[in-house]
Design a protein around this motif. Structure first.
Motif, PDB file in Angstrom:
ATOM      1  N   ASP A 122      -7.254   5.826   6.937  1.00  0.00           N
ATOM      2  CA  ASP A 122      -7.556   6.976   7.714  1.00  0.00           C
ATOM      3  C   ASP A 122      -6.955   7.346   8.851  1.00  0.00           C
ATOM      4  OD1 ASP A 122     -11.306   6.728   5.927  1.00  0.00           O
ATOM      5  OD2 ASP A 122      -9.229   7.934   5.343  1.00  0.00           O
ATOM      6  N   GLY A 151     -11.463  16.165   4.768  1.00  0.00           N
ATOM      7  CA  GLY A 151     -12.558  15.454   6.433  1.00  0.00           C
ATOM      8  C   GLY A 151     -11.825  15.703   7.215  1.00  0.00           C
ATOM      9  N   ASP A 185      -5.778   9.279  23.102  1.00  0.00           N
ATOM     10  CA  ASP A 185      -6.272   9.603  23.980  1.00  0.00           C
ATOM     11  C   ASP A 185      -7.329  10.600  22.360  1.00  0.00           C
ATOM     12  OD1 ASP A 185      -5.323  10.989  26.998  1.00  0.00           O
ATOM     13  OD2 ASP A 185      -6.364   9.288  26.106  1.00  0.00           O
ATOM     14  N   LEU A 217     -10.803  15.164  27.784  1.00  0.00           N
ATOM     15  CA  LEU A 217     -10.491  13.916  26.875  1.00  0.00           C
ATOM     16  C   LEU A 217     -11.835  13.169  26.120  1.00  0.00           C
ATOM     17  CD1 LEU A 217      -9.619  10.892  30.053  1.00  0.00           C
ATOM     18  CD2 LEU A 217      -8.425  12.693  28.764  1.00  0.00           C
ATOM     19  N   ASP A 274     -12.724  16.375  24.550  1.00  0.00           N
ATOM     20  CA  ASP A 274     -12.029  17.408  23.114  1.00  0.00           C
ATOM     21  C   ASP A 274     -11.150  16.717  22.622  1.00  0.00           C
ATOM     22  OD1 ASP A 274     -12.941  19.647  25.210  1.00  0.00           O
ATOM     23  OD2 ASP A 274     -14.589  19.250  24.186  1.00  0.00           O
ATOM     24  N   LEU A 275     -10.410  15.508  23.522  1.00  0.00           N
ATOM     25  CA  LEU A 275      -8.865  14.583  22.500  1.00  0.00           C
ATOM     26  C   LEU A 275      -9.431  13.597  21.933  1.00  0.00           C
ATOM     27  CD1 LEU A 275      -6.312  14.625  25.957  1.00  0.00           C
ATOM     28  CD2 LEU A 275      -6.370  16.375  23.670  1.00  0.00           C
ATOM     29  N   SER A 276     -10.644  13.125  21.852  1.00  0.00           N
ATOM     30  CA  SER A 276     -11.188  12.051  20.994  1.00  0.00           C
ATOM     31  C   SER A 276     -11.857  13.174  19.810  1.00  0.00           C
ATOM     32  CB  SER A 276     -12.242  10.789  21.766  1.00  0.00           C
ATOM     33  OG  SER A 276     -13.733  12.110  22.301  1.00  0.00           O
ATOM     34  N   ARG A 277     -12.127  14.047  20.251  1.00  0.00           N
ATOM     35  CA  ARG A 277     -13.201  14.482  18.892  1.00  0.00           C
ATOM     36  C   ARG A 277     -12.291  14.963  17.805  1.00  0.00           C
ATOM     37  NH1 ARG A 277     -16.473  18.882  22.166  1.00  0.00           N
ATOM     38  NH2 ARG A 277     -18.236  16.833  22.596  1.00  0.00           N
ATOM     39  N   MET A 278     -10.234  15.297  18.101  1.00  0.00           N
ATOM     40  CA  MET A 278      -9.497  16.015  17.289  1.00  0.00           C
ATOM     41  C   MET A 278      -9.019  14.990  16.729  1.00  0.00           C
ATOM     42  SD  MET A 278      -7.246  17.652  20.065  1.00  0.00           S
ATOM     43  CE  MET A 278      -5.844  17.938  18.705  1.00  0.00           C
ATOM     44  N   GLY A 279      -9.788  13.920  16.699  1.00  0.00           N
ATOM     45  CA  GLY A 279      -8.835  12.343  15.923  1.00  0.00           C
ATOM     46  C   GLY A 279      -9.919  12.025  14.566  1.00  0.00           C
ATOM     47  N   GLY A 280      -9.975  11.111  13.825  1.00  0.00           N
ATOM     48  CA  GLY A 280     -10.963  10.848  12.781  1.00  0.00           C
ATOM     49  C   GLY A 280     -10.793  11.399  11.553  1.00  0.00           C
ATOM     50  N   ALA A 281      -9.680  12.504  11.362  1.00  0.00           N
ATOM     51  CA  ALA A 281      -9.598  12.260   9.604  1.00  0.00           C
ATOM     52  C   ALA A 281      -9.855  11.865   9.233  1.00  0.00           C
ATOM     53  CB  ALA A 281      -8.170  13.418   9.995  1.00  0.00           C
ATOM     54  N   ALA A 282     -10.041  12.425   7.811  1.00  0.00           N
ATOM     55  CA  ALA A 282     -10.159  10.849   6.562  1.00  0.00           C
ATOM     56  C   ALA A 282      -9.347  11.177   5.138  1.00  0.00           C
ATOM     57  CB  ALA A 282     -11.780  11.420   5.764  1.00  0.00           C
TER      58      ALA A 282
END
Lengths: 215, 166
Positions: free
Chosen positions: A52, A128, A172, B47, B49-57
């Motif tokens: 992931d 996802g 970031d 910062l 907003d940038l952190s929310r861009m990640g986390g894809a599965a």
């Protein structure tokens, strides 16, 4: 026959390894030893552990889910084929990240002349990337504003130079520490700090008009 | 501390990377300067907003596909490396390419269909027969043409008169 010798060697290597009820509890180094010892299925532990994070990082570069899946799988394949050369000096996942980031950068360089397709949030929900909004206070206008912000952020990041883009994505977007980013990029921590700061400044300037309108 | 210096430190301030005494000075300035405080807030929002861009599965069937690719790549690696290493050497590559080209030419020459070979070869006897037959056919065509016949009669009459005149 060579096939039966390989099986005997693999079995004897496995017998020497300590038994674990659940392979997911194994550390990266222990898992790598099992893979080197002839248990390729043990590699699934490493893949599931980092798929992931790697996929998310590569997706931030290439912005296409299909390409991100292909590149991330290729990174895991390259890591598997080169496990013998992995010395253990750096953490396994930083070594893996480096392979994935280099693959993504090479892909972007090859594709540099082509048009980048716009992203579809529904497609990202399917794989996802963008979890469905569960906040009961999320109104359509707020969701639209967030979607527009994300689109502008992506464009601003794409406009950065390769070094600045890599630094801001790893630090970031993906949340890696400066030390981890320095290990992945094989550069001093001060360089990472400088690149992250400059990248933020350039993105901030690119978004200045939009953020001021939102106040 | 001046605004210009504080703005340069905002990124490190948000990362909590400033020395304690410098952080105190930045905090005091932010408390007193609305413009720098706004800039600090905007950077913090960026910062976030940038952190929310990640986390894809990754897709659910990621590992089975990786396993297939690993099996293919490992098999290819076992079969190809020695062959590629050998063929890459110039002293091996050049004679090998020349030999392969000669074999290809020989195979092409021997397995061509019979008709193709006859047409390709210059058969002088066959061509000579063809040329004579065509010449006779063309002469017969000319004799059937009225204009050609009339001209031939004129020529024949003029030559007869010359003979008679002699």
């Amino acid at each position: 026959m060579r096939g039966s010798n390989w099986v005997r060697n693999a079995a004897s290597s496995l017998a020497r390894l300590p038994r674990h009820r659940n392979m997911d509890d194994l550390s990266d180094e222990a898992t790598i030893e099992r893979v080197r010892g002839g248990d390729p299925e043990a590699y699934s532990v490493l893949v599931r552990r980092y798929q992931d994070r790697l996929y998310s990082t590569v997706l931030s570069y290439v912005r296409s889910p299909e390409d991100a899946v292909d590149l991330t799988q290729e990174a895991f394949v390259k890591a598997y084929l080169n496990l013998q050369s992995y010395q253990g000096g750096a953490a396994f996942y930083t070594w893996l990240y480096r392979i994935a980031v280099n693959s993504a950068i090479d892909f972007i360089r090859r594709r540099s002349g082509k048009q980048i397709d716009s992203l579809d949030d529904e497609k990202y929900q399917e794989v996802g990337f963008e979890p469905a909004a569960t906040d009961e206070h999320s109104s359509p206008s707020r969701m639209l504003a967030r979607s527009e912000t994300r689109r502008m952020l992506r464009n601003a990041i794409d406009a950065l130079s390769e070094k600045l883009r890599t630094a801001i994505i790893l630090h970031d977007v993906e949340g890696l520490s400066q030390e981890e980013v320095a290990e992945i990029l094989r550069c001093p921590i001060g360089t990472v700090k400088s690149r992250v700061s400059r990248a933020r400044q350039e993105v901030r300037e690119a978004l200045a008009d939009y953020l001021e309108r939102g106040d | 501390m001046k605004c210009g210096n504080v703005r340069k430190l905002l990124s490190d301030h948000l990362d909590d990377e400033l020395p304690a005494n410098v952080k105190v000075q930045v905090d005091e300035h932010l408390a007193a300067c609305p413009d720098c405080a706004n800039e600090h807030a905007r950077l913090a929002m960026l910062l976030e907003d940038l952190s929310r861009m990640g986390g894809a599965a990754a897709p659910w069937d990621f590992w089975p596909d990786v396993r297939k690719r690993v099996e293919v790549a490992a098999l290819r690696q076992r079969l190809w490396p020695r062959f590629v290493l050998i063929v890459r050497r110039p002293l091996v590559a050049i004679p090998a390419i020349a030999t392969a080209a000669a074999i290809a030419a020989l195979v092409t020459w021997t397995i061509l269909p019979p008709g193709t070979a006859r047409v390709a070869r210059t058969d002088r006897a066959y061509y000579a027969d063809y040329a004579r037959a065509y010449s006779h056919y063309r002469s017969q065509q000319l004799l059937a043409d009225p204009d050609v016949m009339a001209a031939a009669v004129e020529i024949a009459d003029s030559s007869m008169q010359e003979d008679v005149g002699e």
